[in-house]
Design a protein around this motif. Structure first.
Motif, mmCIF file in Angstrom:
data_model
loop_
_atom_site.group_PDB
_atom_site.id
_atom_site.type_symbol
_atom_site.label_atom_id
_atom_site.label_comp_id
_atom_site.label_asym_id
_atom_site.label_seq_id
_atom_site.Cartn_x
_atom_site.Cartn_y
_atom_site.Cartn_z
ATOM 1 N N LEU A 50 19.347 30.380 -16.632
ATOM 2 C CA LEU A 50 18.713 29.454 -15.888
ATOM 3 C C LEU A 50 19.509 28.107 -15.483
ATOM 4 N N ASP A 51 20.124 27.643 -16.492
ATOM 5 C CA ASP A 51 21.222 26.512 -16.234
ATOM 6 C C ASP A 51 22.021 26.933 -15.281
ATOM 7 N N ASN A 52 22.618 28.196 -15.385
ATOM 8 C CA ASN A 52 23.760 28.627 -14.418
ATOM 9 C C ASN A 52 23.175 28.694 -12.921
ATOM 10 N N THR A 53 22.108 29.261 -12.856
ATOM 11 C CA THR A 53 21.308 29.146 -11.549
ATOM 12 C C THR A 53 21.170 27.984 -10.888
ATOM 13 N N ALA A 54 20.764 26.938 -11.934
ATOM 14 C CA ALA A 54 20.309 25.669 -11.449
ATOM 15 C C ALA A 54 21.746 24.738 -10.812
ATOM 16 N N GLN A 55 22.865 25.166 -11.886
ATOM 17 C CA GLN A 55 24.089 24.378 -11.398
ATOM 18 C C GLN A 55 24.522 25.114 -10.223
ATOM 19 N N GLN A 56 24.314 26.266 -9.790
ATOM 20 C CA GLN A 56 24.761 26.999 -8.577
ATOM 21 C C GLN A 56 23.766 26.406 -7.485
ATOM 22 N N LEU A 57 22.771 26.431 -7.646
ATOM 23 C CA LEU A 57 21.779 25.642 -6.744
ATOM 24 C C LEU A 57 22.327 24.314 -6.202
ATOM 25 N N LEU A 59 24.974 22.721 -6.595
ATOM 26 C CA LEU A 59 26.360 22.824 -6.219
ATOM 27 C C LEU A 59 26.465 23.280 -4.559
ATOM 28 N N GLU A 60 25.729 24.516 -4.598
ATOM 29 C CA GLU A 60 25.572 24.903 -2.944
ATOM 30 C C GLU A 60 24.719 24.089 -1.987
ATOM 31 N N VAL A 61 23.751 23.693 -2.606
ATOM 32 C CA VAL A 61 22.874 22.585 -1.484
ATOM 33 C C VAL A 61 23.333 21.676 -1.325
ATOM 34 N N ASN A 62 23.904 20.925 -2.504
ATOM 35 C CA ASN A 62 24.617 19.414 -1.993
ATOM 36 C C ASN A 62 25.861 19.650 -1.246
ATOM 37 N N GLN A 63 26.755 20.737 -1.290
ATOM 38 C CA GLN A 63 27.674 20.884 -0.608
ATOM 39 C C GLN A 63 27.182 21.034 1.084
ATOM 40 N N ALA A 64 26.411 22.013 1.311
ATOM 41 C CA ALA A 64 25.949 21.963 2.673
ATOM 42 C C ALA A 64 25.243 20.611 3.063
ATOM 43 N N TYR A 65 24.673 20.091 2.090
ATOM 44 C CA TYR A 65 23.938 18.798 2.632
ATOM 45 C C TYR A 65 24.633 17.598 2.997
ATOM 46 N N GLN A 66 25.732 17.375 2.227
ATOM 47 C CA GLN A 66 26.528 16.156 2.310
ATOM 48 C C GLN A 66 27.219 15.947 3.575
ATOM 49 N N GLY A 67 27.494 17.181 4.463
ATOM 50 C CA GLY A 67 27.839 16.768 5.729
ATOM 51 C C GLY A 67 26.867 16.572 6.871
ATOM 52 N N GLY A 68 25.490 16.649 6.393
ATOM 53 C CA GLY A 68 24.617 16.130 7.660
ATOM 54 C C GLY A 68 24.338 14.685 7.865
ATOM 55 N N ASN A 74 23.382 8.174 8.363
ATOM 56 C CA ASN A 74 24.060 8.015 7.150
ATOM 57 C C ASN A 74 24.532 9.461 6.803
ATOM 58 N N THR A 75 25.386 9.534 6.222
ATOM 59 C CA THR A 75 25.965 11.134 5.621
ATOM 60 C C THR A 75 26.599 10.878 4.209
ATOM 61 N N GLY A 76 26.887 12.150 3.598
ATOM 62 C CA GLY A 76 27.562 12.159 2.294
ATOM 63 C C GLY A 76 26.814 11.872 1.135
ATOM 64 N N GLY A 77 25.528 12.032 1.486
ATOM 65 C CA GLY A 77 24.524 11.848 0.124
ATOM 66 C C GLY A 77 24.225 13.028 -0.494
ATOM 67 N N ALA A 78 23.623 13.311 -1.679
ATOM 68 C CA ALA A 78 23.208 14.369 -2.524
ATOM 69 C C ALA A 78 21.884 14.657 -2.313
ATOM 70 N N PHE A 79 21.531 15.884 -2.012
ATOM 71 C CA PHE A 79 20.057 16.124 -2.067
ATOM 72 C C PHE A 79 19.491 16.459 -3.611
ATOM 73 N N PHE A 80 20.166 17.060 -4.376
ATOM 74 C CA PHE A 80 19.860 17.318 -5.758
ATOM 75 C C PHE A 80 20.743 16.405 -6.791
ATOM 76 N N THR A 81 19.953 15.863 -7.863
ATOM 77 C CA THR A 81 20.493 15.180 -9.045
ATOM 78 C C THR A 81 20.524 16.319 -10.033
ATOM 79 N N ALA A 120 18.292 26.534 4.428
ATOM 80 C CA ALA A 120 17.231 27.442 4.489
ATOM 81 C C ALA A 120 18.091 28.968 4.231
ATOM 82 N N GLN A 121 19.255 29.052 4.754
ATOM 83 C CA GLN A 121 19.825 30.230 4.938
ATOM 84 C C GLN A 121 20.604 30.520 3.457
ATOM 85 N N LEU A 122 20.938 29.578 2.554
ATOM 86 C CA LEU A 122 21.398 29.476 1.403
ATOM 87 C C LEU A 122 20.763 30.618 0.507
#
Length: 198
Positions: A50-57, A59-68, A74-81, A120-122
């Protein structure tokens, strides 16, 4: 006389030792050993997964989100903490002010939802950190592994119950013999022998 006490050897997982003697015990049987075995085995595997799944989620969401871009460009923020399943959370400011959601792919484009679509496609994309599985596949694999572990334990309990029932039946058959009745039968048999011998 010593009693049992729990202690933390520094790993965060309680162990058992004598008190006040302080001798650490290596439990090999019984309900306490079983509980500790589950904690250190199947539950630890589930927690790590579960920790690995959360870490990957995260990472992947924040990488896609930061360019928005949000509605204020404003840009460069993180979706998850957070870093694990125990502390993952959506950024507090996003919950308080949805206009800060970086859903657009370009600045100054209200209504653009390129980043939101990418997020959503992630859910349908294979993730390297999850052995090239999607998030749903990885999560379902964790649940399947837990189910398999539970099934194995249930089978072992059933087998142990069958052995216990068999031993109880054997014990009862031995204990079912009445010594008084056997002695009476033996004396009666000897009496008959003496009578027949006369």
């Amino acid at each position: 006389q010593d009693t049992l006490a729990t202690y933390d050897p520094g790993s965060g997982q309680l162990q058992v030792r004598t008190a006040p003697g302080g001798v650490a015990l290596d439990l090999t049987g019984g309900s306490i050993a079983g509980t500790m075995g589950v904690r250190d085995g199947a539950l630890q595997d589930l927690r790590s997964g579960l920790d690995n799944t959360a870490q990957q989620l995260i990472l992947e969401v924040n990488q896609a989100y930061q360019g928005g871009y949000d509605l204020n460009n404003n840009t460069g923020g993180a979706f998850f903490t957070g870093t694990t399943a125990g502390d993952i959370a959506v950024q507090a400011n996003l919950a308080q002010d949805p206009s800060l959601l970086q859903a657009a792919g370009q600045p100054n484009t209200p209504g653009d939802n390129q980043v939101a679509l990418a997020l959503a496609q992630l859910g349908n994309q294979a993730v390297g950190g999850l052995n090239n599985q999607t998030f749903a596949q990885g999560y379902n694999g964790l649940l399947g592994s837990l189910g398999s572990s539970l099934s194995t334990v249930n089978s072992q309990i059933s087998d142990q119950q069958s052995v216990q029932n068999m031993l109880q039946t054997q014990r009862d058959s031995v204990h079912g013999v009445s010594l008084d009745e056997e002695m009476t039968s033996l004396l009666s048999f000897r009496s008959e022998e003496r009578r027949d011998g006369k």
